[in-house]
Scaffold this motif. Structure first.
Motif, PDB file in Angstrom:
ATOM      1  N   SER A   1      47.868  91.089  91.853  1.00  0.00           N
ATOM      2  CA  SER A   1      49.028  92.055  92.264  1.00  0.00           C
ATOM      3  C   SER A   1      49.288  93.233  90.719  1.00  0.00           C
ATOM      4  N   ARG A   2      49.326  92.580  89.630  1.00  0.00           N
ATOM      5  CA  ARG A   2      49.972  92.916  88.533  1.00  0.00           C
ATOM      6  C   ARG A   2      49.105  93.396  87.487  1.00  0.00           C
ATOM      7  N   ILE A   3      47.676  93.031  87.654  1.00  0.00           N
ATOM      8  CA  ILE A   3      46.790  93.140  86.488  1.00  0.00           C
ATOM      9  C   ILE A   3      45.514  93.892  87.281  1.00  0.00           C
ATOM     10  N   ASP A   4      45.157  94.956  86.623  1.00  0.00           N
ATOM     11  CA  ASP A   4      43.831  95.986  87.046  1.00  0.00           C
ATOM     12  C   ASP A   4      42.578  95.396  86.585  1.00  0.00           C
ATOM     13  N   TRP A   5      41.936  94.872  87.476  1.00  0.00           N
ATOM     14  CA  TRP A   5      40.473  94.284  86.761  1.00  0.00           C
ATOM     15  C   TRP A   5      39.527  94.702  87.899  1.00  0.00           C
ATOM     16  N   LYS A   6      38.101  94.757  87.161  1.00  0.00           N
ATOM     17  CA  LYS A   6      37.091  95.080  88.453  1.00  0.00           C
ATOM     18  C   LYS A   6      36.963  94.080  89.502  1.00  0.00           C
TER      19      LYS A   6
ATOM     20  N   LYS B   1      53.957  92.561  94.477  1.00  0.00           N
ATOM     21  CA  LYS B   1      53.831  94.217  94.444  1.00  0.00           C
ATOM     22  C   LYS B   1      55.023  95.038  94.723  1.00  0.00           C
ATOM     23  N   GLY B   2      55.920  94.398  95.141  1.00  0.00           N
ATOM     24  CA  GLY B   2      57.217  94.811  95.364  1.00  0.00           C
ATOM     25  C   GLY B   2      58.134  94.877  94.145  1.00  0.00           C
ATOM     26  N   ILE B   3      57.944  94.107  93.119  1.00  0.00           N
ATOM     27  CA  ILE B   3      58.754  94.291  91.827  1.00  0.00           C
ATOM     28  C   ILE B   3      58.201  95.320  90.968  1.00  0.00           C
ATOM     29  N   PRO B   4      59.023  96.444  90.652  1.00  0.00           N
ATOM     30  CA  PRO B   4      58.864  97.339  89.779  1.00  0.00           C
ATOM     31  C   PRO B   4      58.052  97.390  88.677  1.00  0.00           C
ATOM     32  N   LYS B   5      56.758  98.071  88.466  1.00  0.00           N
ATOM     33  CA  LYS B   5      56.195  97.497  87.240  1.00  0.00           C
ATOM     34  C   LYS B   5      56.702  98.036  85.914  1.00  0.00           C
ATOM     35  N   GLU B   6      57.957  99.064  86.022  1.00  0.00           N
ATOM     36  CA  GLU B   6      58.525  99.486  84.739  1.00  0.00           C
ATOM     37  C   GLU B   6      58.961  98.179  84.318  1.00  0.00           C
ATOM     38  N   LEU B   7      59.380  97.131  84.845  1.00  0.00           N
ATOM     39  CA  LEU B   7      59.792  95.799  84.133  1.00  0.00           C
ATOM     40  C   LEU B   7      58.746  95.359  83.336  1.00  0.00           C
ATOM     41  N   SER B   8      57.553  95.304  83.805  1.00  0.00           N
ATOM     42  CA  SER B   8      56.397  94.758  83.020  1.00  0.00           C
ATOM     43  C   SER B   8      56.051  95.503  81.841  1.00  0.00           C
ATOM     44  N   GLU B   9      56.161  96.855  82.227  1.00  0.00           N
ATOM     45  CA  GLU B   9      55.731  97.781  80.905  1.00  0.00           C
ATOM     46  C   GLU B   9      56.810  97.654  79.818  1.00  0.00           C
TER      47      GLU B   9
ATOM     48  N   ALA C   1      58.624  94.877  78.964  1.00  0.00           N
ATOM     49  CA  ALA C   1      58.290  93.872  78.431  1.00  0.00           C
ATOM     50  C   ALA C   1      57.403  93.985  77.345  1.00  0.00           C
ATOM     51  N   LYS C   2      56.150  94.800  77.703  1.00  0.00           N
ATOM     52  CA  LYS C   2      55.052  94.500  77.183  1.00  0.00           C
ATOM     53  C   LYS C   2      55.253  95.384  75.806  1.00  0.00           C
ATOM     54  N   MET C   3      56.247  96.492  75.848  1.00  0.00           N
ATOM     55  CA  MET C   3      56.553  97.356  74.795  1.00  0.00           C
ATOM     56  C   MET C   3      57.225  96.455  73.746  1.00  0.00           C
ATOM     57  N   ASP C   4      57.888  95.500  74.402  1.00  0.00           N
ATOM     58  CA  ASP C   4      58.697  94.534  73.429  1.00  0.00           C
ATOM     59  C   ASP C   4      57.729  93.497  72.814  1.00  0.00           C
ATOM     60  N   GLY C   5      56.276  93.668  73.188  1.00  0.00           N
ATOM     61  CA  GLY C   5      55.445  92.677  72.500  1.00  0.00           C
ATOM     62  C   GLY C   5      54.934  91.395  73.399  1.00  0.00           C
ATOM     63  N   ALA C   6      55.454  91.605  74.454  1.00  0.00           N
ATOM     64  CA  ALA C   6      55.110  90.410  75.458  1.00  0.00           C
ATOM     65  C   ALA C   6      53.626  90.508  76.023  1.00  0.00           C
ATOM     66  N   ASN C   7      53.089  89.369  76.109  1.00  0.00           N
ATOM     67  CA  ASN C   7      51.728  89.251  76.736  1.00  0.00           C
ATOM     68  C   ASN C   7      51.777  89.204  78.130  1.00  0.00           C
ATOM     69  N   GLU C   8      50.695  89.232  78.915  1.00  0.00           N
ATOM     70  CA  GLU C   8      50.682  88.933  80.343  1.00  0.00           C
ATOM     71  C   GLU C   8      51.390  87.691  80.752  1.00  0.00           C
ATOM     72  N   PHE C   9      50.988  86.509  80.126  1.00  0.00           N
ATOM     73  CA  PHE C   9      51.462  85.482  80.544  1.00  0.00           C
ATOM     74  C   PHE C   9      53.327  85.502  80.316  1.00  0.00           C
ATOM     75  N   ILE C  10      53.759  86.058  79.244  1.00  0.00           N
ATOM     76  CA  ILE C  10      54.884  86.086  78.995  1.00  0.00           C
ATOM     77  C   ILE C  10      55.726  86.818  80.226  1.00  0.00           C
TER      78      ILE C  10
ATOM     79  N   PHE D   1      54.787  87.361  83.138  1.00  0.00           N
ATOM     80  CA  PHE D   1      54.644  86.644  84.418  1.00  0.00           C
ATOM     81  C   PHE D   1      55.621  85.248  84.151  1.00  0.00           C
ATOM     82  N   TRP D   2      55.846  84.794  83.218  1.00  0.00           N
ATOM     83  CA  TRP D   2      56.759  83.663  83.083  1.00  0.00           C
ATOM     84  C   TRP D   2      58.324  83.951  82.835  1.00  0.00           C
ATOM     85  N   LYS D   3      58.415  85.058  82.167  1.00  0.00           N
ATOM     86  CA  LYS D   3      59.756  85.474  81.801  1.00  0.00           C
ATOM     87  C   LYS D   3      60.316  86.606  82.650  1.00  0.00           C
ATOM     88  N   VAL D   4      59.691  87.265  83.275  1.00  0.00           N
ATOM     89  CA  VAL D   4      59.913  88.545  84.053  1.00  0.00           C
ATOM     90  C   VAL D   4      59.728  88.382  85.467  1.00  0.00           C
ATOM     91  N   ILE D   5      58.625  87.983  85.904  1.00  0.00           N
ATOM     92  CA  ILE D   5      58.130  87.851  87.180  1.00  0.00           C
ATOM     93  C   ILE D   5      58.829  86.870  87.894  1.00  0.00           C
TER      94      ILE D   5
END
Length: 300
Positions: free
Chosen positions: A121-126, A186-194, A196-205, A207-211
């Motif tokens: 739901s949150r990661i784009d891959w082939k 999919k209903g959680i705004p992607k702006e929250l993930s973005e 967190a990533k701008m603050d240096g969080a990776n995908e697992f962080i 997932f664990w701290k935000v989602i």
């Protein structure tokens, strides 16, 4: 400035009509709500009446249980059925075994399915959507189709007679739970993930701290479904457990039912004891359960 007499009379005629229309709308709304409640009550009786009969039967003697016409309220409450329910078979040993399986399968269901659903739901891959369709297609495979291959597999690795076949598969995902979690994520705004990533969080962080902290309703829904599935599972323990000391409550009930003269009042008392934990866990998690189902259905 005074209004003409004709206009004043017109307002006097319209005002009562508006009040009458408002009153009719309120009455129609109340009648519609009453009709909905009546329909819900009628449908709920289909679930309440069997449970009331189960409780009533657990307090009856054998004579009252098979009386014709049926007796709903026993003359004397036969509490001995509950006393014997805990001594007719190793109830507390089987309860401990069942709770071990329930506890670890719930942990596996929450961890594995939420992580897989995050990837869908949150990661784009082939080929993401195509593989998700394949995962959903596994819903059409009933357990009876795969139980023989699973038995042969677990026999080869020496897991028959242990809890591993009943616990480990739940750490590798379930298509239904993946679907529920994916729809919620999919209903959680992607702006929250973005952010967190701008603050240096990776995908697992992320997932664990935000989602996950925002997903309590759907996680509670998964726990309720998994708890019910593991609590009442009979076929799995029957196939994979061989030692009587590892039996679950469902197998213990089957032992009593297989006797030549099963005591139905005793069985009903055990049925009440096995139903109460499901009611209790739903009672405490019902708010999250309703929110999880509601928000899951709101996203395509």
């Amino acid at each position: 400035m005074t209004l003409p007499a004709a206009e004043t009379n017109h307002q006097r005629d319209v005002h009562p009509n508006q009040q009458q229309a408002t009153t009719l709308r309120k009455m129609n709304k109340k009648l519609n709500k009453l009709a909905v409640y009546l329909i819900l009550i009628l449908f709920s009786l289909a679930f309440i009446v069997p449970f009331v009969w189960l409780i009533s039967g657990s307090l009856k003697s054998s004579t009252e249980l098979f009386a014709d016409p049926p007796i709903w309220i026993p003359e004397v409450l036969n509490w001995s059925n509950y006393t014997e329910a805990f001594t007719a078979f190793p109830f507390f040993l089987y309860l401990k075994n069942t709770l071990i399986i329930v506890f670890f399968t719930c942990i596996g269901a929450v961890l594995s399915n939420s992580l897989i659903a995050y990837g869908f739901s949150r990661i784009d891959w082939k080929y993401r959507d195509g593989i998700f369709i394949v995962v959903l297609a596994t819903l059409m495979l009933p357990f009876q189709v795969i139980m023989i291959p699973l038995f042969l597999l677990f026999k080869e690795i020496g897991w028959i007679g242990t809890y591993y076949p009943l616990i480990v598969p739940h750490f590798f995902g379930n298509a239904f739970f993946i679907f529920l979690l994916r729809q919620f994520f999919k209903g959680i705004p992607k702006e929250l993930s973005e952010a967190a990533k701008m603050d240096g969080a990776n995908e697992f962080i992320v997932f664990w701290k935000v989602i996950l902290p925002l997903s309590k309703p759907i996680l509670a829904t998964v726990i309720i479904f998994q708890f019910i599935e593991a609590w009442r599972d009979f076929l799995g323990p029957l196939i994979f457990l061989s030692d009587n000391s590892h039996y679950t409550l469902s197998l213990g009930v089957q032992q009593i039912m297989s006797q030549n003269d099963p005591r139905w009042g005793l069985l009903m008392a055990i049925g009440v004891a096995m139903t109460l934990p499901i009611i209790i866990i739903f009672f405490f998690l019902q708010r999250y359960f309703i929110e999880g189902i509601t928000f899951t259905g709101s996203k395509g």
